[in-house]
Design an enzyme around this catalytic site. Structure first.
Site, short mmCIF file in Angstrom:
data_model
loop_
_atom_site.label_atom_id
_atom_site.label_comp_id
_atom_site.label_asym_id
_atom_site.label_seq_id
_atom_site.Cartn_x
_atom_site.Cartn_y
_atom_site.Cartn_z
N CYS A 36 72.97 42.82 46.14
CA CYS A 36 73.28 43.26 47.25
C CYS A 36 74.28 44.34 47.06
CB CYS A 36 73.96 42.27 48.19
SG CYS A 36 74.08 42.54 50.05
N GLU A 88 68.00 38.17 46.58
CA GLU A 88 69.14 37.54 46.72
C GLU A 88 68.89 36.05 47.42
OE1 GLU A 88 73.81 38.21 48.53
OE2 GLU A 88 71.96 39.34 49.05
N LYS A 106 77.32 37.40 40.58
CA LYS A 106 77.90 38.28 41.07
C LYS A 106 79.50 38.71 41.06
CE LYS A 106 77.57 40.73 45.90
NZ LYS A 106 77.08 40.41 47.27
#
Length: 521
Positions: free
Chosen positions: A390, A237, A300
């Protein structure tokens, strides 16, 4: 089991406090690491960080308090067996915690079994909630058995619930053994993948003076993987310490590196957009082909509250003044599944060798031809991959939707440097095991500081890295070839538990108080 013993013959009110105490102690032991983030990276004084952490822990403890009080409430007012009411209530509250206030399903009870492969195969039907259900059942059965022995009750009728629970456990173990045996005999398509763990300290991650060193480190570690004939490299990430779409010189440097290695690259980088007169960011992942072309971008969708955005910002306007580093990110809105392109030289060699059953570099023969010896001179469709970023990997239904949309392999990219040298990186990694089992899909995990590694379709951990070291790992992942019940239907098991719990509570309210004590035995 200690909680069940403590609740015997308690009032609903006392049960609430006992449950709250048990829940608070449990979550204090599992999420205490949040102070590391607040103190070292948010620059929040310790005198404030620990009270904030305790507020968070006390909130999470309320779910166990609700379980304990509702369980005793049902035992006092209804004749529903405890072996039904207890696991149903627990699962219902775990599902609620998954979505309430943005959701925080961290440390669900089922995750404790992530190394018990035979036990957790049931997750391809029930999700992680089915394993939590089973754990509560077993603990309740042991509690009942203990009390029966203490009270010298040996009548077979009294032991029927205990026997039923352990028969259910036997069925679970039988199903798990069958699934594991079935997977051993299969010959699915496979892909050799590499993950890079560059171990960039959070203190210098966005320091412009360290930018070139960061890129150099990723390039050096990637060269180690290229020599191992990988067909895809995954970086963590926000691996790039710049905006990939905006910073042209550094972007070109990454593209040239990919072209030189001739291996597709999946990596994280923030993206910028304009909303009104404000610049806003996405936390994104990009897939580059072997010739440096952008083949896809995923933004995301489930952002971290108080990390990537401030919830209820009009009311909590003071939060970002107290804590440094809170982002102003926008959520994405698409479950993006990307097609992994075969390299041009790979395609030519694959066509030339198709009749020989040979596979190009990075791809095992089954990736092109399945169990056949030839491909009939035609190219098999390239693998489809998706990534979650994440925090997203802890949400079962979110991952499921990528697989339902066609992903044959999943990656998860993260930066767990925020957690420091604590249990959090290991807890985070363990949850990926269940996402693999639920959907029968392999995972490649690239974390900035670890834990990085590979998990196969059965949840078996194939390779891992230590934390806070540089690492370049390569492994062959066996692609998804089936769609599980869980992938097709989602959390129907958990929602069925919610319906049953609400029905029991409604029946208890209609019945009215009896004022009787209860015993499991």
């Amino acid at each position: 089991m200690p909680l069940f013993l403590a609740l015997e013959n308690q009032t609903v009110r006392k049960s609430f406090w006992l449950g709250w105490l048990a829940g608070t102690v449990y979550f204090l032991g599992t999420v205490h690491w949040v102070t590391n983030t607040m103190i070292y990276y948010g620059k929040l004084p310790a005198v404030l960080s620990y009270p904030v952490m305790m507020v968070f822990v006390v909130y999470l403890g309320l779910y166990v308090a609700a379980f304990a009080s509702l369980f005793v409430f049902l035992r006092r007012r209804t004749t529903f067996p405890a072996v039904l009411s207890a696991p149903v209530l627990w699962v219902s509250l775990e599902l609620l915690r998954t979505y309430a206030l943005s959701g925080f399903p961290w440390a669900a009870l089922g995750y404790s079994q992530y190394l018990s492969l035979t036990v957790i195969q049931i997750a391809d039907i029930t999700g992680v909630y089915g394993v939590s259900f089973l754990i509560v059942l077993v603990n309740l059965a042991i509690t009942r058995g203990t009390l029966l022995l203490r009270n010298r009750k040996f009548h077979l009728f009294s032991w029927r619930p205990v026997v039923a629970v352990f028969l259910l456990v036997a069925l679970d173990l039988g199903y798990g053994a069958f699934r594991l045996s079935e997977d051993k005999t299969s010959e699915p398509p496979s892909l050799r993948v590499g993950v890079v763990q560059a171990n960039i300290s959070q203190d210098v991650k966005w320091d412009a003076r360290f930018r070139q060193e960061t890129i150099n480190r990723y390039e050096r570690l990637t060269r180690d993987l290229v020599s191992q004939s990988v067909g895809l490299v995954v970086w963590p990430e926000a691996a790039m310490p710049f905006l990939f779409e905006e910073d042209k010189p550094f972007r070109q440097q990454v593209i040239e590196s990919v072209r030189a290695h001739r291996v597709p690259l999946l990596f994280g980088s923030p993206a910028v957009t304009t909303v009104g007169n404000r610049l806003r960011m996405y936390n994104s992942a990009y897939l580059l082909s072997a010739d440096g072309q952008v083949m896809g971008r995923y933004d995301k969708m489930h952002l971290v509250p108080f990390g990537e955005y401030v919830p209820l910002s009009t009311l909590l306007f003071f939060i970002d003044k107290m804590v440094e580093g809170i982002g102003d990110f926008l959520p994405g809105d698409s479950y993006t599944v990307m097609t992994l392109p075969l390299r041009n030289d790979t395609q030519q060699r694959a066509k030339a060798s198709a009749g020989k059953g040979e596979a190009p570099s990075g791809f095992d023969r089954p990736a092109l031809c399945g169990s056949q010896q030839t491909c009939g001179g035609e190219m098999v469709a390239p693998p489809k991959v998706a990534t979650v970023i994440c925090f997203e990997v802890i949400f079962p239904d979110l991952v499921r939707r990528f697989v339902k949309d066609g992903a044959q392999m999943m990656s998860t990219i993260t930066n767990d440097a925020w957690f420091g040298d604590s249990s959090a990186p290991y807890q985070h990694f363990s949850m990926v095991v269940f996402r693999a089992v639920e959907n029968r899909v392999p995972f490649a995990r690239a974390a900035n500081t670890g834990v990085s590694g590979f998990i196969d379709r059965t949840g078996r951990i194939q390779k891992t890295s230590p934390i806070f070291v540089e690492a370049a790992l390569a492994d062959t992942v066996r692609l998804r070839t089936q769609t599980t019940f869980y992938t097709r239907t989602g959390d129907v098991f958990a929602y069925a538990c919610v319906i049953m719990a609400l029905s029991m509570i409604y029946a208890a309210i209609r019945t009215g108080p009896k004022g009787e004590e209860f015993s499991y035995a």
